[in-house]
Motif scaffolding. Structure first.
Motif, PDB file in Angstrom:
ATOM      1  N   THR A   1       0.850  -1.192   0.000  1.00 23.44           N
ATOM      2  CA  THR A   1       0.000   0.000   0.000  1.00 23.44           C
ATOM      3  C   THR A   1       0.884   1.240   0.000  1.00 23.44           C
TER       4      THR A   1
ATOM      5  N   LEU B   1       1.641   5.201   0.582  1.00 22.32           N
ATOM      6  CA  LEU B   1       1.223   6.296   1.447  1.00 22.32           C
ATOM      7  C   LEU B   1       1.788   7.613   0.948  1.00 22.32           C
TER       8      LEU B   1
ATOM      9  N   ALA C   1      -1.435  -3.736   3.715  1.00 20.46           N
ATOM     10  CA  ALA C   1      -2.445  -2.735   4.071  1.00 20.46           C
ATOM     11  C   ALA C   1      -2.490  -2.520   5.577  1.00 20.46           C
ATOM     12  N   SER C   2      -2.307  -3.577   6.359  1.00 21.93           N
ATOM     13  CA  SER C   2      -2.346  -3.420   7.822  1.00 21.93           C
ATOM     14  C   SER C   2      -1.156  -2.600   8.313  1.00 21.93           C
TER      15      SER C   2
ATOM     16  N   ALA D   1       0.342  -0.323   6.517  1.00 24.62           N
ATOM     17  CA  ALA D   1       0.058   1.043   6.064  1.00 24.62           C
ATOM     18  C   ALA D   1      -0.883   1.739   7.046  1.00 24.62           C
ATOM     19  N   GLN D   2      -1.919   1.036   7.484  1.00 23.89           N
ATOM     20  CA  GLN D   2      -2.862   1.622   8.446  1.00 23.89           C
ATOM     21  C   GLN D   2      -2.165   1.925   9.770  1.00 23.89           C
TER      22      GLN D   2
ATOM     23  N   ILE E   1      -0.170   5.118   9.246  1.00 22.45           N
ATOM     24  CA  ILE E   1      -1.039   6.302   9.236  1.00 22.45           C
ATOM     25  C   ILE E   1      -1.402   6.671  10.676  1.00 22.45           C
ATOM     26  N   LYS E   2      -1.824   5.674  11.432  1.00 22.37           N
ATOM     27  CA  LYS E   2      -2.228   5.906  12.825  1.00 22.37           C
ATOM     28  C   LYS E   2      -1.064   6.457  13.657  1.00 22.37           C
TER      29      LYS E   2
ATOM     30  N   ASP F   1       0.533  10.170  11.313  1.00 23.00           N
ATOM     31  CA  ASP F   1      -0.239  11.341  10.885  1.00 23.00           C
ATOM     32  C   ASP F   1      -0.278  12.325  12.054  1.00 23.00           C
TER      33      ASP F   1
ATOM     34  N   ASN G   1      -1.408   9.905   4.719  1.00 24.83           N
ATOM     35  CA  ASN G   1      -2.640   9.217   4.349  1.00 24.83           C
ATOM     36  C   ASN G   1      -2.378   8.306   3.159  1.00 24.83           C
ATOM     37  N   GLU G   2      -3.375   7.500   2.834  1.00 20.19           N
ATOM     38  CA  GLU G   2      -3.226   6.598   1.703  1.00 20.19           C
ATOM     39  C   GLU G   2      -3.138   7.425   0.421  1.00 20.19           C
TER      40      GLU G   2
END
Length: 100
Positions: A3, A5, A54-55, A57-58, A61-62, A65, A77-78
């Motif tokens: 993913t 970012l 993806a996990s 990447a999330q 972000i958490k 950011d 963000n994505e």
């Protein structure tokens, strides 16, 4: 699946290895890239990091950011898919008007 970012509000001194090290704290970084200005060769203040899943990447972000890095609060963000560029031709939006 990897993913991508978007990383915004980067310090102009941030390097690609800096991004790889920072985002490596959230998971596997498969690539990192800081966007440079073609004319000046300086950073444009944003870049992209591709995370291994993806996990991850999330998680990144958490975790990052709003995170302060090198004196700047990061925007993470994505990444949105890149839109195709036009061929440089600008249209005025209207057809040719005939005047008699």
């Amino acid at each position: 699946m990897a993913t991508n970012l978007y990383i915004g509000n980067l310090s102009f001194e941030t390097t690609t290895p800096d991004l790889e090290t920072l985002f490596g704290q959230a998971g596997t970084v498969t690539s990192a890239n800081i966007i440079m200005d073609r004319d000046t060769g300086r950073s444009r203040g944003f870049g992209f990091v591709e995370m291994g899943s993806a996990s991850e990447a999330q998680a990144a972000i958490k975790q990052f950011d709003g995170y302060e890095f090198q004196g700047r609060a990061l925007k993470v963000n994505e990444a949105k898919p890149r839109e195709p560029r036009s061929g440089g031709h600008r249209s005025s939006g209207g057809g040719h008007e005939r005047r008699w």
